[in-house]
Each structure stands twice: as structure tokens, then as C-alpha cells.
Design an enzyme around this catalytic site. Structure first.
Site, short mmCIF file in Angstrom:
data_model
loop_
_atom_site.label_atom_id
_atom_site.label_comp_id
_atom_site.label_asym_id
_atom_site.label_seq_id
_atom_site.Cartn_x
_atom_site.Cartn_y
_atom_site.Cartn_z
N LYS A 83 3.55 -0.56 -0.80
CA LYS A 83 3.75 0.75 -1.44
C LYS A 83 2.59 1.66 -1.03
CE LYS A 83 5.29 2.17 -6.02
NZ LYS A 83 5.30 1.77 -7.43
C1 E4P Z 1 7.35 3.67 -9.48
O1 E4P Z 1 7.29 2.95 -8.53
C2 E4P Z 1 6.30 3.79 -10.49
O2 E4P Z 1 5.70 2.53 -10.64
C3 E4P Z 1 6.82 4.16 -11.84
O3 E4P Z 1 8.22 4.25 -11.86
C4 E4P Z 1 6.11 5.29 -12.47
O4 E4P Z 1 6.65 5.50 -13.75
P1 E4P Z 1 5.90 6.33 -14.88
O5 E4P Z 1 5.99 7.77 -14.54
O6 E4P Z 1 6.67 6.01 -16.14
O7 E4P Z 1 4.48 5.83 -14.93
#
Ligand code: E4P
Length: 214
Positions: A83
Site C-alpha cells: 500500500k
Molecule cells: C483504507 O484502506 C483505509 O485503511 C481506511 O478505509 C480508512 O478509513 P477511515 O477513514 O475510516 O480511517
């Protein structure tokens, strides 16, 4: 639509896996901070539980450092997806990861222009953060629609991974739009199975069953 769980909690991930609900896992540094264990340890544990794409995020922000960190993460297990943040240095690294056959999830996407560039770099997944866009008085699902349309227009293979999902309506809208995947917190996965009429109906059936002659 593929369903991923957005979590670094091995207990939650195991339970969601037992429900047959999930095809993969996404993590981020905030989620892994809650796990209280080193990232590599948690990612390795998750890979033993779920046989699907497992996103593990780099912390570096400069191309060479992202490449070093991402290659180390990719060595943990064949299912690891590296990522990478949607910044210029991140896209340079994604291009090279793609050439090396390492799958990537480009994260922190907040615009269609960003998503188009991630696809050009060869991203395996793009993660538009719908909940955070809604929080800023925008329309997160509009971005999902835009990215699905743009990728279809030009035949990009990058998969739209609806992220920052806050409630079941985000999930259903993503499916209706035709997003390839959505990553859900465990709380939202649990909400998906719930319906008050299911509870009322089950209570009635169980009560009536007591009247069946034995
Ligand atoms: C995506 O890969 C992120 O880990 C996640 O969905 C972020 O979500 P949040 O905005 O609830 O922290």
C-alpha cells in the site's frame, strides 16, 4: 464485489473469515498501531488466516525508500499487496513495483485525477476514501462512480477499492455503481447481517416451534 475487512485486529479478521464474508484484508498504520505488535508479525498472522489480497502500507515517502520497504513487505507472503500513498514519489514507486510483479494498493485517493494517474502507474487497486470525503462536505460515492467510469472508458485493469466505508449504505452504493471491491470495518460487516424483521421473524418461529407436538 470483493469484500475486504479494514482491520489490524486478528480476532476480528478471524471472525469475519469464519462468516465467509471476506476476500481480503486492508490495514493502515493507524489500525496496526492498535494491534500493539510489529507490522510484519501482524501481516504474517493475517496471511495465515485469509487467503486473498492483504494490504500492508509503507511508511516511507521517497521513491527508493518506498521501494525498499515495499519489497520487504512483499517478502512476507505472496498475497501481500504493498500500500503506497498517492504522492508523486509513491506513483514512481508503483510504476516500478508493477514492472517487478508486486501488487499495489494506492491509498489516500480523494480525486478522479489522482485515481487516473494511479491507474497509469499500473496500480492493482486504488483506494478512494469515501467517508473522509463525506466528512469534508463532499460526495464520496460520486468519486467511486467517476473512477469506475474512467477505468471502463480506457480499459484500465486497476480495481476500485471503496475505502473509508462508514455504514451499510456506502457498501450497497459501491456495489450498485460496480466498484470492484469495498473494504469495511468489522463493525460495518456486522451491521450488514442485521435486520429488525429478521430478529422479529426468528423470535416468532422459535416461539411457535415450542407448540409443535414432540
Ligand atoms: C483504507 O484502506 C483505509 O485503511 C481506511 O478505509 C480508512 O478509513 P477511515 O477513514 O475510516 O480511517
Amino acid at each position: 464485489m470483493k469484500i475486504f475487512i479494514d482491520s489490524g485486529d486478528v480476532g476480528e479478521i478471524r471472525e469475519a473469515q469464519q462468516m465467509g464474508a471476506i476476500d481480503g484484508v486492508t490495514t493502515n498504520p493507524s489500525l496496526l498501531a492498535k494491534a500493539g505488535k510489529p507490522t510484519k508479525t501482524v501481516i504474517a498472522e493475517i496471511c495465515e488466516i485469509v487467503d486473498g489480497p492483504i494490504s500492508a502500507e509503507v511508511l516511507a515517502t521517497e521513491k527508493e525508500a518506498i521501494l525498499r520497504e515495499g519489497r520487504e513487505l512483499a517478502k512476507i507472503h505472496k498475497n501481500v499487496v504493498v500500500k503506497v500513498p498517492l504522492i508523486d514519489e509513491g506513483l514512481k514507486a508503483v510504476r516500478i513495483f508493477t514492472q517487478e510483479g508486486i501488487n499495489t494498493n494506492v491509498t489516500l485517493c480523494f480525486s478522479a485525477a489522482q485515481g487516473l494517474l494511479a491507474a497509469k502507474a499500473g496500480a492493482t487497486f486504488i483506494s478512494p476514501f469515501v467517508g473522509r470525503i463525506d466528512d469534508a462536505a463532499g460526495d464520496g460515492m460520486e468519486l467511486i462512480q467517476q473512477l469506475v467510469t474512467i477505468y471502463q472508458n480506457y480499459g484500465f485493469e486497476t480495481q476500485v477499492l471503496t475505502a473509508s466505508v462508514r455504514h451499510p449504505v456506502h457498501f450497497v452504493q459501491a456495489a450498485l455503481i460496480g466498484a470492484h471491491a469495498a473494504t469495511l470495518p468489522f463493525k460495518v460487516i456486522k451491521q450488514l447481517t442485521r435486520h429488525p424483521l429478521t430478529d422479529v421473524g426468528l423470535a416468532q418461529f422459535l416461539a411457535d416451534a415450542k407448540k409443535i407436538p414432540q
